[in-house]
Motif scaffolding. Structure first.
Motif, PDB file in Angstrom:
ATOM      1  N   GLN A   3     -25.250  12.337  30.027  1.00 14.88           N
ATOM      2  CA  GLN A   3     -25.277  10.989  30.678  1.00 14.88           C
ATOM      3  C   GLN A   3     -24.523  10.615  31.898  1.00 14.88           C
ATOM      4  O   GLN A   3     -24.785   9.948  32.612  1.00 14.88           O
ATOM      5  CB  GLN A   3     -24.542  10.130  29.600  1.00 14.88           C
ATOM      6  N   THR A   4     -24.119  11.753  32.449  1.00 14.35           N
ATOM      7  CA  THR A   4     -23.556  11.734  33.690  1.00 14.35           C
ATOM      8  C   THR A   4     -24.282  12.132  34.982  1.00 14.35           C
ATOM      9  O   THR A   4     -24.158  12.294  36.139  1.00 14.35           O
ATOM     10  CB  THR A   4     -22.420  12.669  34.081  1.00 14.35           C
ATOM     11  N   LEU A   6     -27.971  11.046  35.649  1.00 17.87           N
ATOM     12  CA  LEU A   6     -28.697  10.298  36.022  1.00 17.87           C
ATOM     13  C   LEU A   6     -29.560  10.395  37.259  1.00 17.87           C
ATOM     14  O   LEU A   6     -30.460  10.120  37.574  1.00 17.87           O
ATOM     15  CB  LEU A   6     -28.633   8.796  35.675  1.00 17.87           C
ATOM     16  N   TYR A  93     -30.031   6.074  26.213  1.00 20.67           N
ATOM     17  CA  TYR A  93     -29.831   4.857  26.898  1.00 20.67           C
ATOM     18  C   TYR A  93     -30.614   3.692  26.262  1.00 20.67           C
ATOM     19  O   TYR A  93     -31.468   3.947  25.673  1.00 20.67           O
ATOM     20  CB  TYR A  93     -30.167   5.115  28.617  1.00 20.67           C
ATOM     21  N   GLY A 109     -24.870  -3.874  26.168  1.00 19.19           N
ATOM     22  CA  GLY A 109     -24.272  -2.513  25.957  1.00 19.19           C
ATOM     23  C   GLY A 109     -23.292  -2.284  24.860  1.00 19.19           C
ATOM     24  O   GLY A 109     -23.575  -1.602  23.838  1.00 19.19           O
ATOM     25  N   PRO A 115     -25.185   3.141  26.793  1.00 17.93           N
ATOM     26  CA  PRO A 115     -25.034   2.677  27.969  1.00 17.93           C
ATOM     27  C   PRO A 115     -26.485   2.022  28.998  1.00 17.93           C
ATOM     28  O   PRO A 115     -27.373   2.184  28.079  1.00 17.93           O
ATOM     29  CB  PRO A 115     -24.736   4.164  29.133  1.00 17.93           C
ATOM     30  N   LEU A 117     -29.179   0.608  31.547  1.00 19.10           N
ATOM     31  CA  LEU A 117     -30.079   0.728  32.789  1.00 19.10           C
ATOM     32  C   LEU A 117     -30.579  -0.627  33.028  1.00 19.10           C
ATOM     33  O   LEU A 117     -31.218  -1.151  31.994  1.00 19.10           O
ATOM     34  CB  LEU A 117     -31.186   2.055  32.959  1.00 19.10           C
ATOM     35  N   SER A 136     -23.492  -1.153  34.641  1.00 20.26           N
ATOM     36  CA  SER A 136     -24.526  -0.477  34.214  1.00 20.26           C
ATOM     37  C   SER A 136     -24.404   1.000  34.540  1.00 20.26           C
ATOM     38  O   SER A 136     -23.250   1.353  35.119  1.00 20.26           O
ATOM     39  CB  SER A 136     -25.868  -0.911  34.935  1.00 20.26           C
ATOM     40  N   ARG A 137     -25.449   1.769  33.950  1.00 23.36           N
ATOM     41  CA  ARG A 137     -25.392   3.026  34.491  1.00 23.36           C
ATOM     42  C   ARG A 137     -26.428   3.456  35.332  1.00 23.36           C
ATOM     43  O   ARG A 137     -26.664   4.654  35.870  1.00 23.36           O
ATOM     44  CB  ARG A 137     -25.598   4.129  33.138  1.00 23.36           C
ATOM     45  N   GLY A 138     -27.184   2.482  35.964  1.00 26.48           N
ATOM     46  CA  GLY A 138     -28.306   2.646  36.873  1.00 26.48           C
ATOM     47  C   GLY A 138     -29.045   1.157  37.022  1.00 26.48           C
ATOM     48  O   GLY A 138     -29.107   0.444  36.028  1.00 26.48           O
ATOM     49  N   VAL A 177     -23.796   4.033  40.699  1.00 23.71           N
ATOM     50  CA  VAL A 177     -24.566   4.456  39.749  1.00 23.71           C
ATOM     51  C   VAL A 177     -26.060   4.729  40.475  1.00 23.71           C
ATOM     52  O   VAL A 177     -26.124   4.716  41.519  1.00 23.71           O
ATOM     53  CB  VAL A 177     -24.752   3.320  38.819  1.00 23.71           C
TER      54      VAL A 177
END
Length: 269
Positions: A3-4, A6, A93, A109, A115, A117, A136-138, A177
Motif C-alpha cells: 500500500q506504499t 501507489l 483500497y 475510510g 485506505p 482513493l 486519502s491515499r491518492g 499522495v
C-alpha cells in the motif's frame, strides 16, 4: 506491491464487479491496479449481485496485484450497503466516487476500514482537493463527470480541464499522495490515447485510469521511463560532480541529479 507503492501504478483498470467474465479475464492482464466498480458501471438492480461478486473475486485474489473497489457516493442510497459489503472484502483500497470533502473521505475510510482513493469529479472537489489529499491515499481525476459539471461540450477536448487537472496534481503532491489521470473514452488504443497519456505524464500524473484491456499496454508504456530517458538519467548521474555545472548543453544541479536517480529507481522497481 504494498500500500506504499501507489506511485508505481501506471494503469488503473476499472471494470464492473458484476461482469464475471471480465473479472476472470483481468487476472491475465498487465494492469497495475484492479478497480472493481460498484458505481456507474453497475445498474441499480444489479448492485447487490455486484457486491457479492466483488467479495468473491477479492477472496480469490488477483495474483498478488493490488485491488480496489469503487463504492457509490456517500449521499447515494447504495453507500450504506457498499460499506457493509466492502468491509468484508479482501481488497487493498476503496475508491470513493464523487468525493467532495475531507470529512467524506476520512469517514469513508473509517467506516470501511481501508485506505481511500478519492475520485475528484466535481468543481467543489477540485477547489478542495488540497484538503482532501492528506486524508486519502491518492486522487483520481474523474474527467467525464467533471466535464459535464463544468459545462464543457462533449468532444471538445481537454483544454477546458487543464486547470482542474493541474490542480489535482498540485494537491496530490502537496499532500504526499499519488495522482491519477482520468479515462480515455474511446475503447481502442490509438495515437490520441498515447498523446493524452503523454499530456497526463507531462502534468505530473503517476498513471491513468483505463476502461478497456486494449488501452493497458499504451498507458503502461507511456507512463514508464523510456530507454532514452534512462540513458540520459544515467549519463547525468555519472557526470555530476556536485554544485551547478554544465552537462550536455544545459545547466544541472543537485535537484536534477535527484530527479535522475528517482527515475532510475522507479524503472528498477
Amino acid at each position: 506491491m504494498s500500500q506504499t507503492d501507489l506511485s508505481l501504478c501506471r494503469s488503473l483498470l476499472f471494470l464492473p464487479a458484476s461482469n464475471e467474465r471480465a473479472v476472470a479475464k483481468v487476472r491475465t492482464l498487465d494492469a497495475d491496479l484492479i478497480v472493481l466498480d460498484l458505481e456507474d458501471a453497475v445498474r441499480g438492480e444489479d448492485k447487490a449481485a455486484a457486491r457479492a461478486a466483488a467479495e468473491a473475486a477479492c477472496a480469490e485474489g488477483f495474483g498478488g496485484k493490488p485491488t480496489a473497489i469503487r463504492v457509490n457516493p456517500v449521499d447515494s442510497a447504495h453507500f450504506g450497503d457498499d460499506v457493509v459489503a466492502v468491509r468484508r472484502c479482501a481488497c487493498d483500497y476503496v475508491v470513493l466516487a464523487k468525493a467532495e470533502t475531507p470529512k467524506q473521505v476520512h469517514d469513508a475510510g473509517w467506516l470501511i476500514g481501508k485506505p481511500v482513493l478519492a475520485m475528484i469529479e466535481t468543481p467543489r472537489a477540485v477547489i478542495d482537493a488540497a484538503a482532501i489529499a492528506p486524508v486519502s491515499r491518492g486522487l483520481i481525476a474523474g474527467v467525464n463527470d467533471l466535464s459535464a459539471s463544468l459545462g464543457i461540450p462533449p468532444g471538445s477536448g481537454r483544454g477546458g480541464l487543464s486547470y482542474a487537472l493541474q490542480r489535482i496534481v498540485l494537491a496530490a503532491r502537496a499532500g504526499g499522495v499519488a495522482a491519477f489521470d482520468g479515462v480515455y473514452n474511446k475503447l481502442e488504443a490509438d495515437e490520441d490515447l498515447a498523446a493524452e497519456c503523454a499530456e497526463g505524464r507531462a502534468f505530473g500524473f503517476d498513471g491513468k485510469s483505463v476502461i478497456h484491456p486494449s488501452q493497458i499496454e499504451t498507458v503502461n508504456r507511456v507512463f514508464s521511463p523510456s530507454g532514452a530517458e534512462l540513458d540520459e538519467a544515467r549519463r547525468l548521474i555519472e557526470a555530476a560532480s556536485g554544485g551547478a555545472e554544465r552537462h550536455e548543453g544545459r545547466m544541472i544541479e543537485a535537484l536534477h541529479v535527484d530527479q535522475a536517480r528517482a527515475l532510475v529507481a522507479k524503472a528498477r522497481r
